[in-house]
Write an enzyme that holds these catalytic residues in place. Structure first.
Site, PDB file in Angstrom:
ATOM      1  N   ASP A  74       8.228  -4.079 -19.639  1.00  0.00           N
ATOM      2  CA  ASP A  74       7.407  -3.700 -20.789  1.00  0.00           C
ATOM      3  C   ASP A  74       5.952  -3.453 -20.418  1.00  0.00           C
ATOM      4  O   ASP A  74       5.145  -3.082 -21.267  1.00  0.00           O
ATOM      5  CB  ASP A  74       7.497  -4.772 -21.888  1.00  0.00           C
ATOM      6  CG  ASP A  74       7.147  -6.173 -21.386  1.00  0.00           C
ATOM      7  OD1 ASP A  74       6.421  -6.294 -20.380  1.00  0.00           O
ATOM      8  OD2 ASP A  74       7.605  -7.152 -22.007  1.00  0.00           O
ATOM      9  N   ASP A 201       4.471  -5.503  -0.678  1.00  0.00           N
ATOM     10  CA  ASP A 201       3.751  -4.834  -1.755  1.00  0.00           C
ATOM     11  C   ASP A 201       2.648  -5.712  -2.335  1.00  0.00           C
ATOM     12  O   ASP A 201       1.867  -5.246  -3.176  1.00  0.00           O
ATOM     13  CB  ASP A 201       4.716  -4.406  -2.872  1.00  0.00           C
ATOM     14  CG  ASP A 201       5.567  -5.556  -3.393  1.00  0.00           C
ATOM     15  OD1 ASP A 201       6.447  -6.007  -2.632  1.00  0.00           O
ATOM     16  OD2 ASP A 201       5.349  -6.013  -4.527  1.00  0.00           O
ATOM     17  N   ASN A 202       2.551  -6.966  -1.886  1.00  0.00           N
ATOM     18  CA  ASN A 202       1.478  -7.857  -2.329  1.00  0.00           C
ATOM     19  C   ASN A 202       0.448  -8.108  -1.227  1.00  0.00           C
ATOM     20  O   ASN A 202      -0.359  -9.027  -1.337  1.00  0.00           O
ATOM     21  CB  ASN A 202       2.053  -9.206  -2.780  1.00  0.00           C
ATOM     22  CG  ASN A 202       2.879  -9.084  -4.048  1.00  0.00           C
ATOM     23  OD1 ASN A 202       2.691  -8.169  -4.831  1.00  0.00           O
ATOM     24  ND2 ASN A 202       3.811  -9.997  -4.236  1.00  0.00           N
ATOM     25  N   ASP A 211      -2.673 -10.184  -6.010  1.00  0.00           N
ATOM     26  CA  ASP A 211      -1.527 -10.440  -6.888  1.00  0.00           C
ATOM     27  C   ASP A 211      -1.191 -11.926  -6.979  1.00  0.00           C
ATOM     28  O   ASP A 211      -0.278 -12.421  -6.310  1.00  0.00           O
ATOM     29  CB  ASP A 211      -0.299  -9.640  -6.433  1.00  0.00           C
ATOM     30  CG  ASP A 211      -0.444  -8.156  -6.711  1.00  0.00           C
ATOM     31  OD1 ASP A 211      -1.402  -7.784  -7.411  1.00  0.00           O
ATOM     32  OD2 ASP A 211       0.384  -7.375  -6.229  1.00  0.00           O
TER      33      ASP A 211
END
Length: 438
Positions: A74, A201-202, A211
């Site tokens: 979301d 990806d962090n 992150d």
């Protein structure tokens, strides 16, 4: 924040003037497994602004809604995780550890479903760049060398212009990112910080802590502690972080291989990781113990220290802070420090070694304490402190968030009026768990 237009912009309800919002695509290895395309699923980059140091800072909203990379999500962030990122970003900056920063957090009555329905929020975070290791992996694994080169050229020109003169700028880029990552891992270990989700990806191309999810600060010392309840295999345990940092650099090296040109040149850029890590950690640990010189058997002293800390599950932050109060000629000054240990005899034996070592360099109690207090924080963001602030904020009382921010911005100061925030965690805190939904 009294400007309604600014509040609306930072809540993600309207764009800032002259901004061109975008979400970035990237891929990554998650828990060691190639996960393919990911991207900014709940982060929107508004643009960049001039920073005080003459550079630029990108502004990014996290939790402002769906993006092209939200997949089935979301695009929202819950209030709980937003407060945790807001506070820890600033806490890490105050500790002197490279990190993204937090500018604001705005709560909402809107609900999002996680393990249960939770109220949401938007956190505004800042960094010179949010480019990640996974940003390069995306183009490599999708066999798009032109885009890979475009990204690498952007990173070098924008953040590492000194590397343009190198014989192989792409190899030099990998070497510099490797060095920064090694230093970051040493800094995490030295304060007992655990990231919890060190996926590629962090990982920041600038060597920043990026992150904040299920992070934690070490309390009862256990080198194998896993702060992330989701990490069932312990891949990102405290004592695994340094080697995972190295693994992630190898993943970046694989992605940059087409630009660097050879396996040998890529491996050469990665080869310095361990030396950089060892040197930085050794430097930080010497400072934490107030040792101004290097001696041949210092590693034995450090190993013995961590062994007795582990055996008695000593609180990491309290131990190093209290260690500054130890006096060369008076064992009575050890009482508060000694009381942290179950095995007092083991501590006494180690303290004797430590005093002998201090005397080798004619250490002075007062100056040593000042130096140690300047690098051993009294205040860190313990999970129970964050949880207390979150519970109040969920009732629309942000006063504890504000108080924690004020305390954590000055982690090395005594702050006697806030001494309770440096105490051992209460019994109820033992049941707290954080996961990838945090």
């Amino acid at each position: 924040m009294s400007d309604e237009e600014l509040v609306q912009a930072l809540a993600g309800n309207r764009p800032l003037p002259n901004s061109a919002p975008l979400a970035a695509v990237y891929s990554g290895h998650q828990f060691g497994v190639w996960a393919g395309q990911l991207g900014d699923g709940r982060a929107i980059l508004l643009g960049d602004v001039a920073a005080r140091d003459g550079g630029r800072m990108e502004l990014q909203l996290k939790g402002a809604g769906a993006t092209p990379y939200s997949r089935m999500g979301d695009g929202r962030a819950v209030l709980r995780s937003s407060i945790r990122e807001y506070l820890c970003s600033e806490a890490m900056a105050a500790l002197g550890i490279p990190t993204s920063r937090a500018l604001a957090v705005i709560g909402s009555d809107q609900l999002a479903m996680r393990e249960r329905p939770e109220t949401t929020a938007v956190v505004t975070r800042m960094a010179p760049s949010f480019v990640r290791f996974g940003s390069f992996e995306h183009w490599y694994y999708n066999n798009q060398p032109e885009n890979l080169k475009t990204l690498a050229d952007y990173a070098i020109a924008g953040f590492y212009p000194e590397l343009l003169a190198a014989a192989n700028p792409y190899q030099a880029l990998l070497a510099e990112v490797t060095r920064r990552t090694a230093h970051l891992m040493a800094q995490w270990q030295a304060v007992g910080f655990m990231h919890g989700v060190m996926n590629t990806d962090n990982m920041s191309i600038l060597g920043l802590t990026l992150d904040y999810g299920p992070y934690g600060f070490m309390e009862a010392y256990d080198p194998g502690h896993i702060c992330n309840h989701t990490d069932q295999q312990g891949r990102y345990a405290y004592n695994k972080q340094p080697q995972i940092g190295h693994w992630n650099c190898f993943a970046l090296g694989q992605a940059l291989l087409p630009l660097i040109g050879s396996v040998e040149a890529t491996e050469a850029a990665l080869a310095s990781y361990q030396a950089h890590y060892d040197k930085k950690l050794d430097e930080l640990l010497h400072a934490k113990l107030g040792l101004a010189t290097q001696q041949a058997d210092d590693d034995k002293l450090l190993d013995a220290m961590f062994a007795i800390m582990q055996a008695s599950h000593v609180d990491f932050t309290l131990f190093f802070r209290q260690l500054g109060n130890l006096r060369l000629d008076d064992a009575g000054g050890d009482s508060a420090l000694r009381d942290l240990f179950i095995d007092r005899a083991a501590f006494d034996a180690w303290a004797l070694q430590y005093r002998t070592r201090l005397k080798l360099e004619n250490s002075q109690d007062q100056s040593r304490k000042l130096a140690m207090d300047a690098c051993n924080p009294k205040y860190v963001l313990r999970n129970y402190l964050a949880q207390t602030a979150i519970e109040q904020a969920q009732n629309k009382d942000f006063s504890e968030v504000g108080k924690l921010l004020e305390i954590l911005e000055n982690p090395f100061d005594e702050q006697p009026q806030h001494a309770k925030y440096s105490a051992l965690p209460p019994d109820w805190a033992r049941g707290l768990e954080v996961s990838c939904s945090s």
